[in-house]
Write a protein that holds these residues in place. Structure first.
Motif, mmCIF file in Angstrom:
data_model
loop_
_atom_site.group_PDB
_atom_site.id
_atom_site.type_symbol
_atom_site.label_atom_id
_atom_site.label_comp_id
_atom_site.label_asym_id
_atom_site.label_seq_id
_atom_site.Cartn_x
_atom_site.Cartn_y
_atom_site.Cartn_z
ATOM 1 N N HIS A 206 0.828 -1.197 0.000
ATOM 2 C CA HIS A 206 0.000 0.000 0.000
ATOM 3 C C HIS A 206 0.867 1.254 0.000
ATOM 4 O O HIS A 206 0.562 2.237 -0.680
ATOM 5 C CB HIS A 206 -0.918 0.027 1.225
ATOM 6 N N ALA A 207 1.934 1.229 0.808
ATOM 7 C CA ALA A 207 2.837 2.368 0.876
ATOM 8 C C ALA A 207 3.492 2.624 -0.472
ATOM 9 O O ALA A 207 3.626 3.765 -0.917
ATOM 10 C CB ALA A 207 3.904 2.125 1.946
ATOM 11 N N VAL A 208 3.897 1.548 -1.143
ATOM 12 C CA VAL A 208 4.516 1.676 -2.457
ATOM 13 C C VAL A 208 3.520 2.241 -3.464
ATOM 14 O O VAL A 208 3.848 3.154 -4.239
ATOM 15 C CB VAL A 208 5.056 0.319 -2.938
ATOM 16 N N ALA A 209 2.305 1.707 -3.455
ATOM 17 C CA ALA A 209 1.280 2.171 -4.402
ATOM 18 C C ALA A 209 1.014 3.662 -4.235
ATOM 19 O O ALA A 209 0.884 4.405 -5.212
ATOM 20 C CB ALA A 209 -0.006 1.370 -4.205
ATOM 21 N N TRP A 210 0.934 4.096 -2.980
ATOM 22 C CA TRP A 210 0.677 5.522 -2.728
ATOM 23 C C TRP A 210 1.862 6.379 -3.144
ATOM 24 O O TRP A 210 1.710 7.386 -3.835
ATOM 25 C CB TRP A 210 0.360 5.742 -1.249
ATOM 26 N N ALA A 211 3.061 5.989 -2.738
ATOM 27 C CA ALA A 211 4.242 6.816 -2.984
ATOM 28 C C ALA A 211 4.546 6.968 -4.468
ATOM 29 O O ALA A 211 4.971 8.035 -4.918
ATOM 30 C CB ALA A 211 5.448 6.234 -2.254
ATOM 31 N N PHE A 212 4.303 5.928 -5.250
ATOM 32 C CA PHE A 212 4.675 5.947 -6.660
ATOM 33 C C PHE A 212 3.482 6.186 -7.591
ATOM 34 O O PHE A 212 3.643 6.156 -8.811
ATOM 35 C CB PHE A 212 5.369 4.633 -7.033
ATOM 36 N N ASN A 213 2.297 6.409 -7.009
ATOM 37 C CA ASN A 213 1.086 6.609 -7.817
ATOM 38 C C ASN A 213 0.893 5.467 -8.812
ATOM 39 O O ASN A 213 0.713 5.662 -10.022
ATOM 40 C CB ASN A 213 1.117 7.940 -8.561
ATOM 41 N N ARG A 215 -1.105 1.490 -9.262
ATOM 42 C CA ARG A 215 -2.124 0.565 -8.797
ATOM 43 C C ARG A 215 -1.965 -0.738 -9.575
ATOM 44 O O ARG A 215 -1.252 -0.802 -10.574
ATOM 45 C CB ARG A 215 -3.537 1.141 -8.986
ATOM 46 N N GLY A 216 -2.640 -1.789 -9.111
ATOM 47 C CA GLY A 216 -2.503 -3.078 -9.764
ATOM 48 C C GLY A 216 -3.681 -3.974 -9.454
ATOM 49 O O GLY A 216 -4.742 -3.505 -9.037
ATOM 50 N N GLY A 217 -3.484 -5.268 -9.618
ATOM 51 C CA GLY A 217 -4.570 -6.214 -9.395
ATOM 52 C C GLY A 217 -4.081 -7.550 -8.876
ATOM 53 O O GLY A 217 -4.623 -8.597 -9.214
ATOM 54 N N ASP A 218 -3.044 -7.516 -8.029
ATOM 55 C CA ASP A 218 -2.456 -8.764 -7.535
ATOM 56 C C ASP A 218 -3.264 -9.421 -6.428
ATOM 57 O O ASP A 218 -3.082 -10.613 -6.154
ATOM 58 C CB ASP A 218 -1.029 -8.515 -7.034
ATOM 59 N N VAL A 219 -4.114 -8.648 -5.748
ATOM 60 C CA VAL A 219 -4.952 -9.212 -4.693
ATOM 61 C C VAL A 219 -6.392 -8.786 -4.931
ATOM 62 O O VAL A 219 -6.663 -7.805 -5.622
ATOM 63 C CB VAL A 219 -4.494 -8.772 -3.280
ATOM 64 N N ALA A 220 -7.300 -9.513 -4.360
ATOM 65 C CA ALA A 220 -8.713 -9.206 -4.527
ATOM 66 C C ALA A 220 -9.084 -7.933 -3.776
ATOM 67 O O ALA A 220 -8.595 -7.686 -2.669
ATOM 68 C CB ALA A 220 -9.568 -10.370 -4.026
ATOM 69 N N HIS A 221 -9.922 -7.107 -4.399
ATOM 70 C CA HIS A 221 -10.621 -5.989 -3.747
ATOM 71 C C HIS A 221 -9.747 -4.806 -3.352
ATOM 72 O O HIS A 221 -10.279 -3.793 -2.909
ATOM 73 C CB HIS A 221 -11.403 -6.486 -2.522
ATOM 74 N N THR A 222 -8.448 -4.905 -3.494
ATOM 75 C CA THR A 222 -7.555 -3.785 -3.235
ATOM 76 C C THR A 222 -6.618 -3.662 -4.433
ATOM 77 O O THR A 222 -5.930 -4.636 -4.764
ATOM 78 C CB THR A 222 -6.733 -3.998 -1.955
ATOM 79 N N PRO A 223 -6.581 -2.513 -5.100
ATOM 80 C CA PRO A 223 -5.821 -2.401 -6.364
ATOM 81 C C PRO A 223 -4.316 -2.301 -6.145
ATOM 82 O O PRO A 223 -3.694 -1.272 -6.397
ATOM 83 C CB PRO A 223 -6.397 -1.127 -6.987
ATOM 84 N N LEU A 224 -3.719 -3.392 -5.690
ATOM 85 C CA LEU A 224 -2.311 -3.388 -5.305
ATOM 86 C C LEU A 224 -1.430 -4.114 -6.316
ATOM 87 O O LEU A 224 -1.761 -5.212 -6.765
ATOM 88 C CB LEU A 224 -2.121 -4.080 -3.958
ATOM 89 N N PRO A 225 -0.264 -3.528 -6.631
ATOM 90 C CA PRO A 225 0.812 -4.305 -7.236
ATOM 91 C C PRO A 225 1.751 -4.748 -6.118
ATOM 92 O O PRO A 225 2.266 -3.907 -5.372
ATOM 93 C CB PRO A 225 1.494 -3.280 -8.161
ATOM 94 N N LEU A 226 1.934 -6.027 -5.931
ATOM 95 C CA LEU A 226 2.805 -6.503 -4.855
ATOM 96 C C LEU A 226 4.231 -6.038 -5.130
ATOM 97 O O LEU A 226 4.785 -6.284 -6.202
ATOM 98 C CB LEU A 226 2.729 -8.026 -4.745
ATOM 99 N N SER A 227 4.820 -5.353 -4.155
ATOM 100 C CA SER A 227 6.108 -4.709 -4.369
ATOM 101 C C SER A 227 6.698 -4.305 -3.020
ATOM 102 O O SER A 227 6.031 -4.370 -1.984
ATOM 103 C CB SER A 227 5.942 -3.472 -5.269
ATOM 104 N N TYR A 228 7.966 -3.869 -3.055
ATOM 105 C CA TYR A 228 8.713 -3.436 -1.878
ATOM 106 C C TYR A 228 9.457 -2.161 -2.263
ATOM 107 O O TYR A 228 9.710 -1.907 -3.451
ATOM 108 C CB TYR A 228 9.735 -4.485 -1.443
ATOM 109 N N VAL A 229 9.891 -1.391 -1.277
ATOM 110 C CA VAL A 229 10.634 -0.177 -1.615
ATOM 111 C C VAL A 229 11.676 0.149 -0.549
ATOM 112 O O VAL A 229 11.456 -0.080 0.647
ATOM 113 C CB VAL A 229 9.679 1.029 -1.810
ATOM 114 N N LEU A 230 12.802 0.664 -1.010
ATOM 115 C CA LEU A 230 13.813 1.265 -0.150
ATOM 116 C C LEU A 230 13.983 2.704 -0.612
ATOM 117 O O LEU A 230 14.346 2.956 -1.767
ATOM 118 C CB LEU A 230 15.152 0.515 -0.267
ATOM 119 N N ILE A 231 13.684 3.654 0.275
ATOM 120 C CA ILE A 231 13.802 5.067 -0.057
ATOM 121 C C ILE A 231 14.907 5.676 0.800
ATOM 122 O O ILE A 231 14.788 5.733 2.023
ATOM 123 C CB ILE A 231 12.479 5.818 0.185
ATOM 124 N N PRO A 232 16.005 6.127 0.175
ATOM 125 C CA PRO A 232 17.076 6.754 0.939
ATOM 126 C C PRO A 232 16.764 8.228 1.214
ATOM 127 O O PRO A 232 15.945 8.842 0.521
ATOM 128 C CB PRO A 232 18.279 6.618 0.004
#
Length: 611
Positions: A206-213, A215-232
């Motif tokens: 969710h944090a990644v989706a918000w920060a990078f604007n 969306r996706g469809g990897d899970v039901a009912h929440t438009p998420l792309p499954l991902s991780y982030v490291l922000i320096p």
């Protein structure tokens, strides 16, 4: 119309015995005395991909929160108050014993049942840092050992496990997001400077989706792309996302401000980036595996709330406008459904499934429905006493005289909705009227609340319960959860509950949903979404907040016991219904409009409904 929810039975208690026996054989081969099975994936999602539903596959329990512990001679599954009834219907209680997650947590139980020198296994990719610390403490107090496993033993026996999802990543319109990724990253990095951290890492998609604007469809009912982030704090962020999900256009856009690395390379890339760095991570979100990678590489962990989560929780003007527009659109669809229900239900023949399908159909007719924000809780009679009931073809009840509860929501690109209405079919009993009105009083109390800046949800939670406490009852769930902007319908860190410690800020969206549940008879819940906003109070000595109600749909007047409502409560209800009527009437057909006029009529101040 493509059905966005399934009513198939997803659990089979009969399979639990054989599967738990197979797991025990694997544990014995590995020299383990037990294994912990959480209901989570690496991202700690509420809705997991089918490939990650290990708890459901093993035990049959299909709820959104829970954890099982399988020992060689006994097993237990821990669920919260939402699922105490459901869990007994979905698991073989002769094989696995249901326990209350809050009253009798796994750590307390493990401390009592583990014996010295025993070894308890866990998958470090599925448990947060905080969870592992609690498990480790329980094992140490029992003289047992907690063993991190490189491979999950369930995966070895789950022979038909689905493949991981590969839904395309899409860009979320900046006009709807209200801010560019570049601007968001600057704010995140500024916050890291304030925290004296060199970077922040999270596995929260969710944090990644918000920060990078995105969306996706990897899970039901929440438009998420499954991902991780490291922000320096300085330099470009690293986004870990499966490249097969990225079109050339999306890849080009993202690579303009972030390094893109495959998730298979995350351990090596993370280790190389964090040596001698102070890395902020939320121990309640980040899983143990990544904390170990960071520490092994020479990184220093700074524990604390994820700064991205709080930034995401405060909606900007574009997101607030989108939420209002989504709720007006959704309110018109819900009003059409309620008008249909008022005519169809008394005739008989309707069921929980037919009602859920009808409501989904009215939402689909908006032409812009992306998904439901969760499977509709369509519950008649005693099924409504199960707070998170999920109707299946096997459990489907006919709608008969009594209470019918419908808790549902939608995903639109401009906003996420969540609404519950309890509807009386026929004349309710005196007890049903009393409890319905007390739940309504609690919902109105939150709607009318005024509170100082800095107040948290825990300070408001009792407002919703007072009328129920007066007659010696309560409800076993929080009063409200945070809601995302075309993201998760259950978003943190904001919430209205005994555990809600995050101060509420202007721009946060929350649910307002007190309830009452009489097992085996009926259930009641009335829910609106609300937006925290500043309020002006004459003579106020400090900044004050209140709530703008976003949800627009009639509240059933039939079960109200008017004598239990005070003048201020009646005034709120009348004003709310007038707003519903004025806003929705131009958006619905004539038949619905006529019903809406009657459904939103005012209550007389002498305690009688106005004809």
């Amino acid at each position: 119309m493509t059905q966005l929810q399934s009513f198939d039975e997803v659990s089979n208690p009969a399979q639990g015995k054989a599967r738990i026996a197979a797991l025990r054989r694997k544990l014995a081969e590995a020299g383990l005395d037990g294994f912990v099975v959480p209901r989570s994936d690496e991202h700690q999602n509420e809705y997991c991909p089918p490939s990650e539903e290990r708890l459901s596959w093993l035990t049959g329990f299909a709820g959104s929160a829970g954890v099982a512990v399988v020992l060689m001679s006994e097993a237990a599954i821990f669920v919260d108050g939402r699922y105490t009834v459901q869990v007994r219907e979905q698991v073989d209680t002769a094989v696995i014993t249901p326990r209350h997650l809050m009253d009798d947590p796994p750590e307390k139980w493990l401390e009592a049942v583990l014996r010295p020198t025993q070894k308890l296994g866990f998958d470090p990719r599925l448990h947060t840092v905080a969870e592992v610390e609690r498990l480790k403490g329980a094992c140490e107090r029992a003289g047992a050992g907690l063993i991190a496993l490189a491979k999950n033993p369930i995966d070895a026996i789950w022979t038909d496990r689905p493949s991981p999802p590969l839904a395309p990543v899409v860009l979320h319109d900046e006009a709807l997001a209200g801010e560019s990724p570049a601007s968001k990253l600057v704010r995140i990095q500024d916050r890291l400077g304030e925290l004296k951290a060199d970077a922040v890492f999270t596995n929260d998609a969710h944090a990644v989706a918000w920060a990078f604007n995105i969306r996706g469809g990897d899970v039901a009912h929440t438009p998420l792309p499954l991902s991780y982030v490291l922000i320096p704090r300085d330099g470009e962020p690293t986004l870990f996302v499966d490249g097969r999900k990225l079109s050339n256009a999306v890849r080009h856009d993202l690579s303009s401000f972030a390094a893109l690395i495959e998730p298979a390379q995350i351990d090596a890339a993370l280790a190389a980036a964090v040596k001698d760095k102070t890395v902020r991570l939320d121990p309640n979100v980040v899983v143990e595996h990544f904390a170990r990678v960071i520490q092994t590489a020479g990184g220093v962990i700074q524990r604390g709330p994820d700064p991205i989560a709080l930034l995401r929780a405060v909606k900007n003007e574009a997101e607030r406008a989108g939420a209002r527009a989504a709720h007006i659109r959704d309110g018109a669809a819900v009003a059409r459904f309620l008008a249909w229900f008022a005519e169809a239900a008394p005739k008989g023949g309707e069921t929980e499934i037919s009602a859920a399908e009808a409501l989904e159909g009215f939402r689909a007719e908006t032409g812009v429905l992306k998904d439901l924000s969760f499977p509709s809780i369509s519950a008649a009679g005693p099924n409504a006493a199960i707070p998170h009931y999920r109707v299946t073809t096997q459990s489907n009840r006919r709608i008969e005289p009594g209470f019918f509860l419908i808790d549902s929501g939608a995903q639109y690109v401009d906003g996420t909705t969540d609404i519950t209405r309890t509807i009386s079919v026929g004349e309710p009993s005196a007890l049903m009227k009393d409890r319905y009105t007390r739940v309504l009083k609690g919902m109105i109390a939150i709607s009318l609340a005024r509170f100082p800046k800095g107040a948290a949800g825990s300070q408001l939670d009792s407002f919703a319960r007072q009328a129920l406490w007066e007659v010696g009852t309560d409800f076993d769930h929080g009063t409200g959860h945070g809601v995302g902007s075309y993201l998760s319908v259950h978003e943190g860190p904001q919430r209205i509950s005994r555990l809600g410690t995050t101060p509420l800020e202007a721009g946060m969206i929350l649910s307002n949903e007190p309830g009452y549940y009489r097992a085996g008879e009926f259930g009641i819940r009335t829910e609106n979404l609300v937006l925290v906003e500043p309020v002006e109070i004459d003579g106020a000595e400090r900044p004050m907040f209140g709530f703008e109600t976003l949800t627009l749909a009639p509240i059933d007047l039939t079960p109200i016991e008017p004598a239990l409502l005070g003048a201020r409560e009646i005034a709120w209800l009348d004003a709310y219904h007038a707003r519903v009527r004025e806003t929705l009437s131009p958006l619905v057909d004539g038949r619905t409009r006529a019903w809406l006029e009657q459904a939103t009529r005012p209550l007389n101040r002498d305690g009688r409904k106005q004809a």
